[in-house]
Design an enzyme around this catalytic site. Sequence first.
Site, short mmCIF file in Angstrom:
data_model
loop_
_atom_site.label_atom_id
_atom_site.label_comp_id
_atom_site.label_asym_id
_atom_site.label_seq_id
_atom_site.Cartn_x
_atom_site.Cartn_y
_atom_site.Cartn_z
CB ILE A 102 -0.56 -0.06 1.31
CG1 ILE A 102 -1.81 1.34 0.97
CG2 ILE A 102 0.19 0.45 2.44
CD1 ILE A 102 -2.76 1.19 2.20
CB CYS A 103 0.73 4.15 0.94
SG CYS A 103 1.20 6.07 0.81
N GLY A 104 3.50 4.30 -0.76
CA GLY A 104 5.02 4.06 -1.03
C GLY A 104 5.53 2.83 -1.49
CB THR A 106 2.46 0.39 -4.74
OG1 THR A 106 2.73 2.17 -4.68
CG2 THR A 106 1.55 0.03 -4.53
#
Length: 197
Positions: A102-104, A106
């Site tokens: 999730i988020c960074g 990725t």
Amino acid sequence: MTRKTVHLAVYDSYADWETGHTTAYLARNGFTVRTVGPTAGPVTTLGGLRIQPDLALADVRPENSALLILTGADLWDSGDELAPFARTARTFLDVGVPVAAICGATAGLAREGLLDDRAHTSAVSFYLAATGYAGGARYVEADAVTDGDLITAGPTEPVAFAREVFARLGVYEGRKLDAWYRLFHDSDASAYEVLAG
């Protein structure tokens, strides 16, 4: 250790709020959540919480895990300090053990080449494009995306992220999965009856 163990990556600047629904409801449904740090030393989250990891990344083996969860953190965008976590994700995926990012995180997977051939999402497409990855054509505008053993979500979608994890691990299915999502995403109180039943 059984396959009912989920490994949650924790590191300095880890975004505390992104995995709370996921880990709480995995634990409530018989999974053991073990935290994994760069080392066995303590880390500090974005919210200022100090976490003592259960084990170091070097000690994590996919055969002992049902899932590796990679959370967002400022460190994903400020150097290569978290690259070993992306390499570990590759090891998991190579042997068929799911990874949820999730988020960074990725962006870390994008830099590792793990999004080049898989449908995925993130905060916005240009965030991942800035990594120079080759997977832009596989980017999906969605709350969360599952492609085989890989789950991705943007920073504002912790509930959709949890939904995809629960579906992949068989925690909730069908009506119960939909009800759980409606309860926590939409504040739909009528969904509680389905979950309680």
